[in-house]
Structure formats: C-alpha cells, structure tokens
Design an enzyme around this catalytic site. Structure first.
Site, PDB file in Angstrom:
ATOM      1  NE  ARG A   1      -0.657  37.576  25.415  1.00 58.94           N
ATOM      2  CZ  ARG A   1      -1.203  36.535  24.789  1.00 58.94           C
ATOM      3  NH1 ARG A   1      -0.435  35.545  24.361  1.00 58.94           N
ATOM      4  NH2 ARG A   1      -2.490  36.476  24.603  1.00 58.94           N
ATOM      5  CB  ILE A   2       7.488  35.960  25.149  1.00 57.16           C
ATOM      6  CG1 ILE A   2       6.452  35.419  26.144  1.00 57.16           C
ATOM      7  CG2 ILE A   2       8.905  35.797  25.704  1.00 57.16           C
ATOM      8  CD1 ILE A   2       6.522  33.910  26.385  1.00 57.16           C
TER       9      ILE A   2
ATOM     10  NE  ARG B   1       4.232  31.109  10.160  1.00 60.63           N
ATOM     11  CZ  ARG B   1       3.944  30.300   9.146  1.00 60.63           C
ATOM     12  NH1 ARG B   1       4.879  29.978   8.287  1.00 60.63           N
ATOM     13  NH2 ARG B   1       2.736  29.801   9.001  1.00 60.63           N
TER      14      ARG B   1
ATOM     15  CB  THR C   1      13.363  31.882  26.275  1.00 64.47           C
ATOM     16  OG1 THR C   1      12.921  32.894  25.362  1.00 64.47           O
ATOM     17  CG2 THR C   1      14.616  32.338  26.977  1.00 64.47           C
TER      18      THR C   1
ATOM     19  NE  ARG D   1       7.205  24.315  24.635  1.00 61.87           N
ATOM     20  CZ  ARG D   1       6.985  25.130  25.656  1.00 61.87           C
ATOM     21  NH1 ARG D   1       7.949  25.938  26.094  1.00 61.87           N
ATOM     22  NH2 ARG D   1       5.825  25.131  26.268  1.00 61.87           N
TER      23      ARG D   1
ATOM     24  CD  GLU E   1      12.794  21.328  27.941  1.00 64.99           C
ATOM     25  OE1 GLU E   1      11.932  21.242  28.832  1.00 64.99           O
ATOM     26  OE2 GLU E   1      13.000  22.361  27.297  1.00 64.99           O
TER      27      GLU E   1
ATOM     28  CG  HIS F   1      11.604  24.696  30.167  1.00 56.76           C
ATOM     29  ND1 HIS F   1      11.030  23.872  29.236  1.00 56.76           N
ATOM     30  CD2 HIS F   1      10.844  25.832  30.165  1.00 56.76           C
ATOM     31  CE1 HIS F   1       9.980  24.479  28.691  1.00 56.76           C
ATOM     32  NE2 HIS F   1       9.844  25.671  29.243  1.00 56.76           N
TER      33      HIS F   1
HETATM   34  C1  DGY Z   1       5.194  27.526  28.996  1.00 53.94           C
HETATM   35  O1  DGY Z   1       4.351  28.087  29.695  1.00 53.94           O
HETATM   36  O2  DGY Z   1       4.935  27.104  27.883  1.00 53.94           O
HETATM   37  C2  DGY Z   1       6.570  27.396  29.554  1.00 53.94           C
HETATM   38  O3  DGY Z   1       7.460  26.847  28.661  1.00 53.94           O
HETATM   39  C3  DGY Z   1       6.545  26.642  30.856  1.00 53.94           C
HETATM   40  O4  DGY Z   1       6.159  27.575  31.776  1.00 53.94           O
END
Ligand code: DGY
Length: 324
Positions: A159-160, A181, A241, A243, A272, A290
């Site tokens: 999605r992102i 993948r 954005t 991990r 983090e 984050h």
């Molecule tokens: C998530 O939702 O996994 C983000 O990294 C924190 O909102």
C-alpha cells in the site's frame, strides 16, 4: 447481570478522542505522561490486563510474555508488527491485531517529503539560516537536484510503496521502477506507469532515488547492505520510511562518507531512538524522528481501528486485522 468491563492497558498515551472512547467502553489503565513510555513495563501489563494496546516502541519478545499472561489480545497501534514475537504470542494464546491502511497516505507523503528535502538540501539550508550563516541569495548557493524526470525505485510495492510511487509519478513526473516479492494487484498500479524489476541489484544500480517500503522480516534485515550501497550511483539518494534495520546503518554511514551515494532521507533507525553517529554527522543525511504516520488524521484513524479490533474480539469474532 452486568458484564465486567475489559481491563485495557496502554503503553503510551493516545489521541484524546481515542482515549475517551476507550475509557467509555473499558476499564482503562493509562501511563502517566503523554507521548512517552511511562507506565508499567510490558511484562507487567501482559500479566495484569485483558487487552494490551502497544506501539512500535514496545518490543515484545518471547521473554517479555509471562508464562500465564492475563492478556488475550495485543491490539497494536500501528501497522508494522516486527517488534512483537507473533509466534510466542500465539503460543501463549494471545491474538495480535494491527492497523493497516489508515496510515498509507501519511507515510507516502512523508517519503515524498524526505525525497524533496534530500534532493533540495532543505535541512542544510535551514541549519545554515538558523545558525545566522546565510549571507544572501547567490547563484551557486546550495544547488540541489531536480526530481522531475528522474527514476524512482520502490522496494516493496504494498500500500505505502504504491502510494509513494503514485505521488512521485503523478506529482513529480518521476519514472517508476519497483521490486516486489509478491504479486502486485492491478488497482495499486492504476493511473501511473511502473516497471517491475525482478533483480533487486539491477534496481539498486539503475535508479536515481531508492525508496524502501518493505516490512522488516528475517529476509529483509540489512537488505540494503554495504554491497548493495556500493551498487548505487554516486548521485543517487536513499529514502527509508519502512524500518531502520532494512538498512545496515554503519554501512550507510560509511558509504555516505565515501561519497558512494549523494544523500539519504531516513525516518526510521536500527536502534530507535538512537541514531548512528556517522549519520548524525553527515551533512547529506536528512533525519526525521519516526513520524511517517504522524498526522492527526492518521493517528486518529489508527486509534479507531484499535477500537474496532478490540470490539470485534470482545464480541467473540476474529478481528479482520489479526496478524497471528
Ligand atoms: C507503523 O504503523 O508501523 C509505524 O511505523 C508507526 O506508526
């Protein structure tokens, strides 16, 4: 007979409207301080509450789960669940849910923000101005690079990833290549052109901007390591954005210092809230804390999904966002 309300424990304060709804429906245990992890530890909460609402900032490994936990539902406030040992939770009879979908736009917007900030040297410019070092407009002052017409490589076309690609293609006129993948549903690619590249090394070598959107799994841990960083073009930019541990951070700091790539924009880090000193010391690293999902809209919608997940579970259903 009146039903005893569920005891719901929070590791972090949530948006006020969400806390109010939780408190109206359940017996709510809040940590004391807003925005910080300030309550009992996760192990204590798992031993004493029916439902635990946690976040990406609360690692829950097998050792954190008591032998006989009271908790039966971990309702994670966030989409990524790599911080929770899902198998150990299942082995202890704990269901885990997450909040997918509602933070897609916010995170895609932040990925674009980082791309623009790195390409246009926005952090360097602001640092200079705030330090009182700006001496006025000059033709050679802080030249960045244009994104229009450049090639963006997306790693992970979920999605992102696909919404980031859409914004880059439709808003910035970038060409899109992607590595995924799993098969990408056609509707995710509707409205823009995108070329699939099956060999990740080939993608890394080809693109001007590489943006990471895959989940952190054993397979994606240090996916972007020293070898792959060396494949990037010297003018290329790396955006993360997803991990932190998808990138080998020390290798990235060394690659930036050697000029193997021109810059990076990071919102997530391996340890983090600690950030590698080599990144902190790099002028060409744009570093955000984050905040991909940090819009009022997304953070409220995440809370609504937590409420929905708890309600479905309380009715005896399997919540639609169950991940284990
Ligand atoms: C998530 O939702 O996994 C983000 O990294 C924190 O909102």
């Amino acid at each position: 007979m009146t039903k005893t309300p569920l005891l719901v424990g929070l590791t972090h304060r949530l948006p006020a409207s969400i806390e109010a709804k939780l408190a109206a429906r359940h017996d709510l245990r809040l940590p004391a301080v807003e925005g910080a992890r300030s309550g009992p530890d996760v192990r204590t909460l798992l031993a004493t509450t029916d439902v635990l609402v946690c976040t990406v900032a609360d690692p829950i490994g097998a050792a954190d789960i008591p032998d006989a936990p009271r908790t039966r539902l971990i309702a994670n406030y966030g989409v990524g669940v790599n911080h929770i040992d899902l198998d150990a939770a299942r082995a202890h009879g704990i269901l885990v849910t997450n909040t997918p979908g509602v933070l897609t736009d916010a995170t895609a917007e932040l990925a674009i923000t980082l791309m623009l900030m790195v390409a246009r040297r926005a952090s360097e410019g602001e640092r200079e101005l705030r330090a009182g070092k700006w001496t006025g407009w000059a033709p050679t002052h802080l030249p960045g690079v244009a994104l229009t017409g450049r090639t963006l490589g997306i790693v992970g076309m979920g999605r992102i990833g696909s919404e980031t690609a859409r914004r880059a293609a439709c808003g910035l006129g970038m060409k899109i290549q992607y590595h995924s993948r799993s098969a990408v549903p056609a509707e995710r690619l509707a409205g823009f052109q995108a070329t699939q590249v099956t060999d990740l090394d080939q993608l890394v070598q080809a693109v001007d901007v590489l943006s990471l959107h895959c989940p952190l799994t054993p397979e994606t841990h240090h996916l972007i390591d020293g070898r792959r960083l060396a494949l990037m073009q010297p003018h290329a930019l790396l955006i993360n954005t997803a991990r932190g541990a998808v990138i080998d951070e020390p290798a990235l700091a060394a690659a930036l210092a050697r000029g193997q790539l021109a810059g990076c924009g990071l919102d997530v880090y391996e340890q983090e809230p600690a950030v590698h000193p080599g990144l902190l010391g790099s002028e060409r690293a744009v570093l955000l804390p984050h905040m991909g999902s940090a819009t009022i809209e997304a953070r409220t919608a995440m809370g609504e999904l937590v409420l929905e997940n708890i309600a479905a579970w309380e009715r005896g259903e399997r919540p639609r966002n169950t991940v284990n």
